[in-house]
Write a protein that holds these residues in place. Sequence first.
Motif, PDB file in Angstrom:
ATOM      1  N   SER A  93      -1.440 -44.430  60.784  1.00  0.00           N
ATOM      2  CA  SER A  93      -2.878 -44.513  61.034  1.00  0.00           C
ATOM      3  C   SER A  93      -3.394 -43.236  61.697  1.00  0.00           C
ATOM      4  O   SER A  93      -4.566 -42.904  61.590  1.00  0.00           O
ATOM      5  CB  SER A  93      -3.235 -45.759  61.854  1.00  0.00           C
ATOM      6  OG  SER A  93      -2.726 -45.642  63.150  1.00  0.00           O
ATOM      7  N   THR A 143       2.637 -55.285  65.466  1.00  0.00           N
ATOM      8  CA  THR A 143       2.035 -55.095  64.147  1.00  0.00           C
ATOM      9  C   THR A 143       2.346 -56.224  63.165  1.00  0.00           C
ATOM     10  O   THR A 143       1.448 -56.660  62.441  1.00  0.00           O
ATOM     11  CB  THR A 143       2.481 -53.728  63.574  1.00  0.00           C
ATOM     12  OG1 THR A 143       2.176 -52.729  64.558  1.00  0.00           O
ATOM     13  CG2 THR A 143       1.777 -53.408  62.273  1.00  0.00           C
ATOM     14  N   MET A 184      -4.977 -52.675  60.848  1.00  0.00           N
ATOM     15  CA  MET A 184      -6.424 -52.717  61.018  1.00  0.00           C
ATOM     16  C   MET A 184      -7.086 -52.845  59.647  1.00  0.00           C
ATOM     17  O   MET A 184      -6.529 -52.429  58.638  1.00  0.00           O
ATOM     18  CB  MET A 184      -6.954 -51.441  61.679  1.00  0.00           C
ATOM     19  CG  MET A 184      -6.238 -50.952  62.909  1.00  0.00           C
ATOM     20  SD  MET A 184      -4.667 -50.119  62.508  1.00  0.00           S
ATOM     21  CE  MET A 184      -4.406 -49.171  63.991  1.00  0.00           C
ATOM     22  N   ASP A 195      -9.422 -51.177  58.372  1.00  0.00           N
ATOM     23  CA  ASP A 195      -9.643 -49.877  57.723  1.00  0.00           C
ATOM     24  C   ASP A 195      -8.379 -49.014  57.694  1.00  0.00           C
ATOM     25  O   ASP A 195      -8.446 -47.796  57.532  1.00  0.00           O
ATOM     26  CB  ASP A 195     -10.769 -49.111  58.442  1.00  0.00           C
ATOM     27  CG  ASP A 195     -10.386 -48.748  59.884  1.00  0.00           C
ATOM     28  OD1 ASP A 195      -9.473 -49.417  60.450  1.00  0.00           O
ATOM     29  OD2 ASP A 195     -10.971 -47.812  60.448  1.00  0.00           O
ATOM     30  N   TYR A 196      -7.202 -49.667  57.861  1.00  0.00           N
ATOM     31  CA  TYR A 196      -5.933 -48.937  57.922  1.00  0.00           C
ATOM     32  C   TYR A 196      -5.766 -47.979  56.737  1.00  0.00           C
ATOM     33  O   TYR A 196      -5.417 -46.823  56.916  1.00  0.00           O
ATOM     34  CB  TYR A 196      -4.773 -49.949  57.994  1.00  0.00           C
ATOM     35  CG  TYR A 196      -3.402 -49.364  57.781  1.00  0.00           C
ATOM     36  CD1 TYR A 196      -2.777 -48.616  58.771  1.00  0.00           C
ATOM     37  CD2 TYR A 196      -2.715 -49.566  56.569  1.00  0.00           C
ATOM     38  CE1 TYR A 196      -1.517 -48.080  58.558  1.00  0.00           C
ATOM     39  CE2 TYR A 196      -1.460 -49.034  56.360  1.00  0.00           C
ATOM     40  CZ  TYR A 196      -0.864 -48.286  57.356  1.00  0.00           C
ATOM     41  OH  TYR A 196       0.385 -47.758  57.146  1.00  0.00           O
TER      42      TYR A 196
END
Length: 305
Positions: free
Chosen positions: A258, A290, A296, A298-299
């Motif tokens: 990320s 994780t 996330m 928007d990863y």
Amino acid sequence: MTRILVSEVGPRDGLQSISTVMPLAAKKAWIAAEAAAGVREIEVGSFVPPSLLPQMADTPELVRFARTLPGLNVVALVPNAKGAARAVEAGVHGMSIPFSMSETHSIRNVRKDHPAMLAEIRAAAAIAREGGVHFAVGLSTAFGCTLEGAVSPDAVARLAEAAAEAGALEFSLSDTTGYADPAQVRRLIRKVRSAVGDMLTTLHLHNTRGLGLANALAGLDEGITTLDASLGGLGGCPYAPGASGNLVTEDLVLMLNSMGLDTGIDLEKLIEVRTILKDALPGEPLYGFTPDAGPMLDYHERIAQ
Ligand code: ZN
């Protein structure tokens, strides 16, 4: 994009720390699945005498198997020259020998003081060189020792220099005890670099006190390009219930990817590999944030940048 090598050490560091012996078929499935997820280096086991560590008895077979996986760098730990000879015979690409910076720890663990360990490193390096195998030295207990407490950074630099003279081609700083903090990581990397330069490439971190990722980030800022980690933080810490073993591979890969760094690892595929551990090691705790929270939203936009 900066390339960072995530070296999976779970099949060695994780499995040697738990009493359950993982079946060979499950180890092979684990290694193959991680390689398929894009992991480029795996420490598949250790060439210690099987009588001492039955968990590692199938290491030669695992090396032969892992060598069939395309693009994978197959490495193993060796405790001494005898182990180095077995590792060469099995066909590893690289080997690494732990060199405890705490002399008390070294004497207690392998019954060798520093001069005796340096002689062993010299002998193992010669065997590796003849076999055309990469030879690394892990400067273990570099950040502190459960027996000695603080370990002198000057001594670490001096011992690294001596190991380089004995034939080491590459170094890792190992936080065997989970004692490191980020400021200390920065200081020690600079100190050891002043002795052996760019031969220091790697951090081997344990997440015993939850500082693993912070320490990894400090290392990246200082130019470290290889980070050891274990899937599910396998191994734990016998002295700290609830504390994971190595840095958790899944959390590390999430952070690196990320941030836009290139690990080559597909996080979703990596997380799926946990199923193999869960099935083969029932009841063994697996760690990591994780896998529970997921990446996330928007990863994928972040890693594309
Ligand atoms: Zn370790």
